[in-house]
Enzyme design. Sequence first.
Site, PDB file in Angstrom:
ATOM      1  N   SER A  26       0.802  -1.219   0.000  1.00 19.83           N
ATOM      2  CA  SER A  26       0.000   0.000   0.000  1.00 19.83           C
ATOM      3  C   SER A  26       0.837   1.271   0.000  1.00 19.83           C
ATOM      4  O   SER A  26       0.416   2.289  -0.552  1.00 19.83           O
ATOM      5  CB  SER A  26      -0.960   0.002   1.192  1.00 19.83           C
ATOM      6  OG  SER A  26      -0.238  -0.069   2.408  1.00 19.83           O
ATOM      7  N   THR A  27       2.023   1.250   0.570  1.00 21.27           N
ATOM      8  CA  THR A  27       2.875   2.436   0.573  1.00 21.27           C
ATOM      9  C   THR A  27       3.730   2.483  -0.689  1.00 21.27           C
ATOM     10  O   THR A  27       3.872   3.536  -1.314  1.00 21.27           O
ATOM     11  CB  THR A  27       3.761   2.467   1.827  1.00 21.27           C
ATOM     12  OG1 THR A  27       2.921   2.310   2.988  1.00 21.27           O
ATOM     13  CG2 THR A  27       4.499   3.789   1.960  1.00 21.27           C
ATOM     14  N   GLY A  82       8.041  -0.851   1.021  1.00 20.97           N
ATOM     15  CA  GLY A  82       7.520  -0.662   2.370  1.00 20.97           C
ATOM     16  C   GLY A  82       7.938  -1.818   3.260  1.00 20.97           C
ATOM     17  O   GLY A  82       8.726  -2.685   2.877  1.00 20.97           O
ATOM     18  N   GLY A  95       7.139  -8.919   3.530  1.00 26.73           N
ATOM     19  CA  GLY A  95       6.601 -10.072   2.828  1.00 26.73           C
ATOM     20  C   GLY A  95       5.214 -10.502   3.236  1.00 26.73           C
ATOM     21  O   GLY A  95       4.721 -11.517   2.763  1.00 26.73           O
ATOM     22  N   GLU A 103      10.794  -9.755  -3.338  1.00 31.17           N
ATOM     23  CA  GLU A 103      11.274  -8.541  -2.677  1.00 31.17           C
ATOM     24  C   GLU A 103      12.714  -8.717  -2.206  1.00 31.17           C
ATOM     25  O   GLU A 103      13.555  -7.842  -2.421  1.00 31.17           O
ATOM     26  CB  GLU A 103      10.385  -8.187  -1.484  1.00 31.17           C
ATOM     27  CG  GLU A 103       9.019  -7.659  -1.873  1.00 31.17           C
ATOM     28  CD  GLU A 103       8.109  -7.431  -0.675  1.00 31.17           C
ATOM     29  OE1 GLU A 103       8.426  -7.896   0.434  1.00 31.17           O
ATOM     30  OE2 GLU A 103       7.060  -6.789  -0.860  1.00 31.17           O
ATOM     31  N   LYS A 121       3.408   1.495  11.204  1.00 29.63           N
ATOM     32  CA  LYS A 121       4.250   0.301  11.048  1.00 29.63           C
ATOM     33  C   LYS A 121       5.328   0.188  12.121  1.00 29.63           C
ATOM     34  O   LYS A 121       6.006  -0.825  12.224  1.00 29.63           O
ATOM     35  CB  LYS A 121       4.921   0.296   9.661  1.00 29.63           C
ATOM     36  CG  LYS A 121       3.931   0.392   8.511  1.00 29.63           C
ATOM     37  CD  LYS A 121       3.013  -0.816   8.439  1.00 29.63           C
ATOM     38  CE  LYS A 121       1.993  -0.685   7.326  1.00 29.63           C
ATOM     39  NZ  LYS A 121       2.238  -1.486   6.190  1.00 29.63           N
TER      40      LYS A 121
END
Length: 149
Positions: A26-27, A82, A95, A103, A121
């Site tokens: 999302s980021t 992110g 992950g 990633e 976060k």
Amino acid sequence: LKQQVGYAAVDDYVRSGMVVGLGTGSTAYYAVERLGGKLSSGDLTDIVAIPTSRRTEEQAKSLGIPLGTLDMHPVLDVAIDGADSVDPQLNLVKGGGGALFREKIVEAAAKAFVVIVDASKMTAALGPHFPIPVEVVPFCHEHTARKIE
């Protein structure tokens, strides 16, 4: 805030001519959006991006971001992604969205890794608020399971 940090990562760390790893989530979505916008406006040129997931690949394609692979570009200038959780020592959980393996491979190939997160976060310790993801590839899956146990 997610949009602010995603945009700032591209503004501060991406320059024309770079090979850029694009994260998932999302980021990271906003970093991809910003990169596409800067390419479209001409503020950035000659960029090649390496996506960490099919979802990011689709988003990047829709924005006209030129894509490559690690086979074509084994060293990236920067990777932007992110994290699911960050502790005070800046250890990360990544992950949780299912792109862990890709990633890790893309970020390991980058000269610089920029982590973009918002305050939600940040945690006192890893684990309590977000489960630690483990991705097992078919090669040696039984060996991996034994090591985890």
